[in-house]
Design a protein around this motif. Sequence first.
Motif, PDB file in Angstrom:
ATOM      1  N   GLU A  52       0.832  -1.203   0.000  1.00 27.45           N
ATOM      2  CA  GLU A  52       0.000   0.000   0.000  1.00 27.45           C
ATOM      3  C   GLU A  52       0.864   1.250   0.000  1.00 27.45           C
ATOM      4  OE1 GLU A  52      -3.054   2.160   3.075  1.00 27.45           O
ATOM      5  OE2 GLU A  52      -3.354   0.015   2.694  1.00 27.45           O
ATOM      6  N   ASN A  53       1.932   1.252   0.795  1.00 32.74           N
ATOM      7  CA  ASN A  53       2.832   2.409   0.858  1.00 32.74           C
ATOM      8  C   ASN A  53       3.531   2.654  -0.468  1.00 32.74           C
ATOM      9  OD1 ASN A  53       2.158   2.850   3.514  1.00 32.74           O
ATOM     10  ND2 ASN A  53       3.977   1.852   4.351  1.00 32.74           N
ATOM     11  N   MET A  54       3.899   1.569  -1.158  1.00 34.19           N
ATOM     12  CA  MET A  54       4.657   1.696  -2.395  1.00 34.19           C
ATOM     13  C   MET A  54       3.758   1.934  -3.616  1.00 34.19           C
ATOM     14  SD  MET A  54       7.802   1.516  -1.532  1.00 34.19           S
ATOM     15  CE  MET A  54       8.570   1.308  -3.128  1.00 34.19           C
ATOM     16  N   ARG A  55       2.551   1.335  -3.612  1.00 33.55           N
ATOM     17  CA  ARG A  55       1.734   1.331  -4.819  1.00 33.55           C
ATOM     18  C   ARG A  55       0.404   2.051  -4.677  1.00 33.55           C
ATOM     19  NH1 ARG A  55       2.830  -5.074  -6.346  1.00 33.55           N
ATOM     20  NH2 ARG A  55       5.110  -4.898  -6.386  1.00 33.55           N
ATOM     21  N   GLY A  56       0.066   2.432  -3.457  1.00 30.51           N
ATOM     22  CA  GLY A  56      -1.179   3.156  -3.232  1.00 30.51           C
ATOM     23  C   GLY A  56      -2.290   2.258  -2.719  1.00 30.51           C
ATOM     24  N   ASN A  57      -3.276   2.873  -2.096  1.00 35.40           N
ATOM     25  CA  ASN A  57      -4.428   2.162  -1.555  1.00 35.40           C
ATOM     26  C   ASN A  57      -5.428   1.871  -2.676  1.00 35.40           C
ATOM     27  OD1 ASN A  57      -7.390   2.424  -0.387  1.00 35.40           O
ATOM     28  ND2 ASN A  57      -6.090   1.632   1.264  1.00 35.40           N
ATOM     29  N   ALA A  58      -5.814   0.606  -2.803  1.00 34.89           N
ATOM     30  CA  ALA A  58      -6.673   0.187  -3.919  1.00 34.89           C
ATOM     31  C   ALA A  58      -7.995   0.940  -3.951  1.00 34.89           C
ATOM     32  CB  ALA A  58      -6.922  -1.320  -3.840  1.00 34.89           C
ATOM     33  N   THR A  59      -8.595   1.157  -2.778  1.00 30.44           N
ATOM     34  CA  THR A  59      -9.880   1.851  -2.710  1.00 30.44           C
ATOM     35  C   THR A  59      -9.732   3.328  -3.011  1.00 30.44           C
ATOM     36  OG1 THR A  59     -10.637   0.262  -1.046  1.00 30.44           O
ATOM     37  CG2 THR A  59     -11.880   2.320  -1.251  1.00 30.44           C
ATOM     38  N   ALA A  60      -8.734   3.950  -2.407  1.00 26.39           N
ATOM     39  CA  ALA A  60      -8.519   5.393  -2.582  1.00 26.39           C
ATOM     40  C   ALA A  60      -8.197   5.747  -4.033  1.00 26.39           C
ATOM     41  CB  ALA A  60      -7.397   5.857  -1.665  1.00 26.39           C
ATOM     42  N   LEU A  61      -7.482   4.869  -4.727  1.00 30.07           N
ATOM     43  CA  LEU A  61      -7.082   5.171  -6.103  1.00 30.07           C
ATOM     44  C   LEU A  61      -8.252   5.132  -7.075  1.00 30.07           C
ATOM     45  CD1 LEU A  61      -3.582   3.451  -6.365  1.00 30.07           C
ATOM     46  CD2 LEU A  61      -4.115   5.875  -6.131  1.00 30.07           C
ATOM     47  N   TYR A  62      -9.321   4.409  -6.742  1.00 23.49           N
ATOM     48  CA  TYR A  62     -10.527   4.466  -7.570  1.00 23.49           C
ATOM     49  C   TYR A  62     -11.128   5.872  -7.527  1.00 23.49           C
ATOM     50  CZ  TYR A  62     -11.246  -0.362  -9.049  1.00 23.49           C
ATOM     51  OH  TYR A  62     -11.134  -1.586  -9.679  1.00 23.49           O
ATOM     52  N   ALA A  63     -11.050   6.515  -6.352  1.00 28.49           N
ATOM     53  CA  ALA A  63     -11.597   7.861  -6.196  1.00 28.49           C
ATOM     54  C   ALA A  63     -10.812   8.878  -7.029  1.00 28.49           C
ATOM     55  CB  ALA A  63     -11.577   8.260  -4.721  1.00 28.49           C
ATOM     56  N   GLU A  64      -9.538   8.586  -7.305  1.00 28.08           N
ATOM     57  CA  GLU A  64      -8.692   9.504  -8.075  1.00 28.08           C
ATOM     58  C   GLU A  64      -8.688   9.180  -9.561  1.00 28.08           C
ATOM     59  OE1 GLU A  64      -4.772   9.877  -6.437  1.00 28.08           O
ATOM     60  OE2 GLU A  64      -5.487   9.568  -4.387  1.00 28.08           O
ATOM     61  N   LEU A  65      -9.433   8.161  -9.961  1.00 24.18           N
ATOM     62  CA  LEU A  65      -9.384   7.692 -11.343  1.00 24.18           C
ATOM     63  C   LEU A  65      -9.873   8.748 -12.333  1.00 24.18           C
ATOM     64  CD1 LEU A  65      -8.704   5.280 -13.125  1.00 24.18           C
ATOM     65  CD2 LEU A  65     -11.020   4.424 -12.780  1.00 24.18           C
ATOM     66  N   TYR A  66     -10.956   9.449 -11.990  1.00 23.31           N
ATOM     67  CA  TYR A  66     -11.498  10.453 -12.915  1.00 23.31           C
ATOM     68  C   TYR A  66     -10.465  11.544 -13.195  1.00 23.31           C
ATOM     69  CZ  TYR A  66     -14.712  13.764 -15.068  1.00 23.31           C
ATOM     70  OH  TYR A  66     -15.314  14.618 -15.950  1.00 23.31           O
ATOM     71  N   THR A  67      -9.793  12.014 -12.147  1.00 26.33           N
ATOM     72  CA  THR A  67      -8.767  13.055 -12.312  1.00 26.33           C
ATOM     73  C   THR A  67      -7.627  12.544 -13.174  1.00 26.33           C
ATOM     74  OG1 THR A  67      -9.318  13.966 -10.150  1.00 26.33           O
ATOM     75  CG2 THR A  67      -7.189  14.584 -11.086  1.00 26.33           C
ATOM     76  N   TYR A  68      -7.209  11.309 -12.923  1.00 25.74           N
ATOM     77  CA  TYR A  68      -6.112  10.721 -13.699  1.00 25.74           C
ATOM     78  C   TYR A  68      -6.475  10.643 -15.183  1.00 25.74           C
ATOM     79  CZ  TYR A  68      -3.240   7.147 -15.857  1.00 25.74           C
ATOM     80  OH  TYR A  68      -2.432   6.466 -16.729  1.00 25.74           O
ATOM     81  N   LEU A  69      -7.683  10.162 -15.497  1.00 24.37           N
ATOM     82  CA  LEU A  69      -8.097  10.028 -16.885  1.00 24.37           C
ATOM     83  C   LEU A  69      -8.213  11.387 -17.571  1.00 24.37           C
ATOM     84  CD1 LEU A  69     -10.804   7.227 -16.507  1.00 24.37           C
ATOM     85  CD2 LEU A  69      -8.459   6.979 -17.344  1.00 24.37           C
ATOM     86  N   PHE A  70      -8.666  12.388 -16.821  1.00 23.13           N
ATOM     87  CA  PHE A  70      -8.751  13.755 -17.361  1.00 23.13           C
ATOM     88  C   PHE A  70      -7.367  14.261 -17.764  1.00 23.13           C
ATOM     89  CE2 PHE A  70      -8.534  18.366 -16.631  1.00 23.13           C
ATOM     90  CZ  PHE A  70      -9.508  18.801 -17.526  1.00 23.13           C
ATOM     91  N   MET A  71      -6.392  14.062 -16.904  1.00 17.27           N
ATOM     92  CA  MET A  71      -5.029  14.505 -17.193  1.00 17.27           C
ATOM     93  C   MET A  71      -4.416  13.675 -18.319  1.00 17.27           C
ATOM     94  SD  MET A  71      -4.631  17.084 -15.329  1.00 17.27           S
ATOM     95  CE  MET A  71      -2.909  17.355 -15.742  1.00 17.27           C
ATOM     96  N   LEU A  72      -4.719  12.381 -18.341  1.00 17.61           N
ATOM     97  CA  LEU A  72      -4.201  11.514 -19.404  1.00 17.61           C
ATOM     98  C   LEU A  72      -4.712  11.973 -20.761  1.00 17.61           C
ATOM     99  CD1 LEU A  72      -2.600   8.887 -20.050  1.00 17.61           C
ATOM    100  CD2 LEU A  72      -4.759   7.649 -19.817  1.00 17.61           C
ATOM    101  N   HIS A  73      -5.982  12.350 -20.820  1.00 19.23           N
ATOM    102  CA  HIS A  73      -6.573  12.827 -22.074  1.00 19.23           C
ATOM    103  C   HIS A  73      -5.956  14.150 -22.492  1.00 19.23           C
ATOM    104  CE1 HIS A  73      -9.636  14.595 -24.764  1.00 19.23           C
ATOM    105  NE2 HIS A  73      -9.853  13.335 -25.102  1.00 19.23           N
ATOM    106  N   ASN A  74      -5.711  15.035 -21.551  1.00 14.35           N
ATOM    107  CA  ASN A  74      -5.139  16.342 -21.861  1.00 14.35           C
ATOM    108  C   ASN A  74      -3.704  16.245 -22.365  1.00 14.35           C
ATOM    109  OD1 ASN A  74      -7.471  17.654 -21.218  1.00 14.35           O
ATOM    110  ND2 ASN A  74      -6.750  18.509 -19.282  1.00 14.35           N
ATOM    111  N   THR A  75      -2.973  15.256 -21.889  1.00 14.88           N
ATOM    112  CA  THR A  75      -1.572  15.108 -22.299  1.00 14.88           C
ATOM    113  C   THR A  75      -1.421  14.160 -23.486  1.00 14.88           C
ATOM    114  OG1 THR A  75      -1.295  13.407 -20.591  1.00 14.88           O
ATOM    115  CG2 THR A  75      -0.599  15.648 -20.045  1.00 14.88           C
ATOM    116  N   ASN A  76      -2.508  13.532 -23.924  1.00 13.96           N
ATOM    117  CA  ASN A  76      -2.493  12.651 -25.093  1.00 13.96           C
ATOM    118  C   ASN A  76      -3.693  12.994 -25.973  1.00 13.96           C
ATOM    119  OD1 ASN A  76      -0.363  10.240 -24.537  1.00 13.96           O
ATOM    120  ND2 ASN A  76      -1.325  10.883 -22.629  1.00 13.96           N
TER     121      ASN A  76
END
Length: 299
Positions: A52-76
């Motif tokens: 969890e410390n190295m790779r992130g919390n599985a539950t918490a990272l679902y909450a950040e997925l929308y932001t990640y995809l938004f940034m991924l689209h903007n940079t690609n």
Amino acid sequence: MQPHQSCRYNKSKFTNIKTTYKVADIKCDMKNDHNINVNYNKAWRSKEKALENMRGNATALYAELYTYLFMLHNTNVGSIIELQLTANSCFMYVFIALHASIKSWNYCLPVVVVDGTFLKSAYGGPLLVAATQDAGGRIVPLDFAVVDSENDLSWEWFFTKFRKGYRGREDMLFVSDRHESIIKGASKVYLEVPNAFCIFHLLGNIKTKFKKNLKRIKEEFVSAANAYSVKKFNYHMNELEKVNKRVQLYLQEIGYEKWAKVYSTNNRYSNMTSNVAESLNSVITSIRELPIYTMLESL
């Protein structure tokens, strides 16, 4: 030693996602390096905390997925990135086809190999992939999707998003196993594109259904599938009929165009199996253990 101390000690072992470090290894290292006996439960908790410390919390990272995809689209710019949620705003599907892959499509073989594999993270779920080959035979990943399960709806959604990015091409062909949902989804979205079967998976079906003379059946079936002339194909099918007529009838019912190179409506090139997608899946084996955010970024 407390669990959090054991966690700090083990963190470095998980820096490389390809490293396999089991609970038994933790117990052994703690004993050898510190002369401390750690029970299985404590060693397991320390591993989970380190991950969890190295790779992130599985539950918490679902909450950040929308932001990640938004940034991924903007940079690609030009990529096809889709997130599908349920009625109560829970994760359902995500689809990613990067612009670099979309641009490469017209310079690759018009044969798309699709396959599904299971994720090994806390929430699991299938990972659907589509891949092809360039003119040099190198594997080109086209897209990835994470879905709730492999069913008719998820595969139809997958092919719908695939069509949005890649549309269609002359002499295009899908190659897959005989998963009914793949067949239904592909035919519904790409009515004009034939779907051929992986002969390795078909051979597995034959082995399950027919138990005797499997060596001879395999030899004649594979030879017939790869035959370049109708004469050669008929020869091997006649030989197969001598071994087991029921196998010959079984293959006839499936449709020769689905598995035999000489009867394929479009050119299969060297794609007689789904190895293109399965090779891709084997490369990303360790990545499938990551939480969804870090897994998508690694892909």
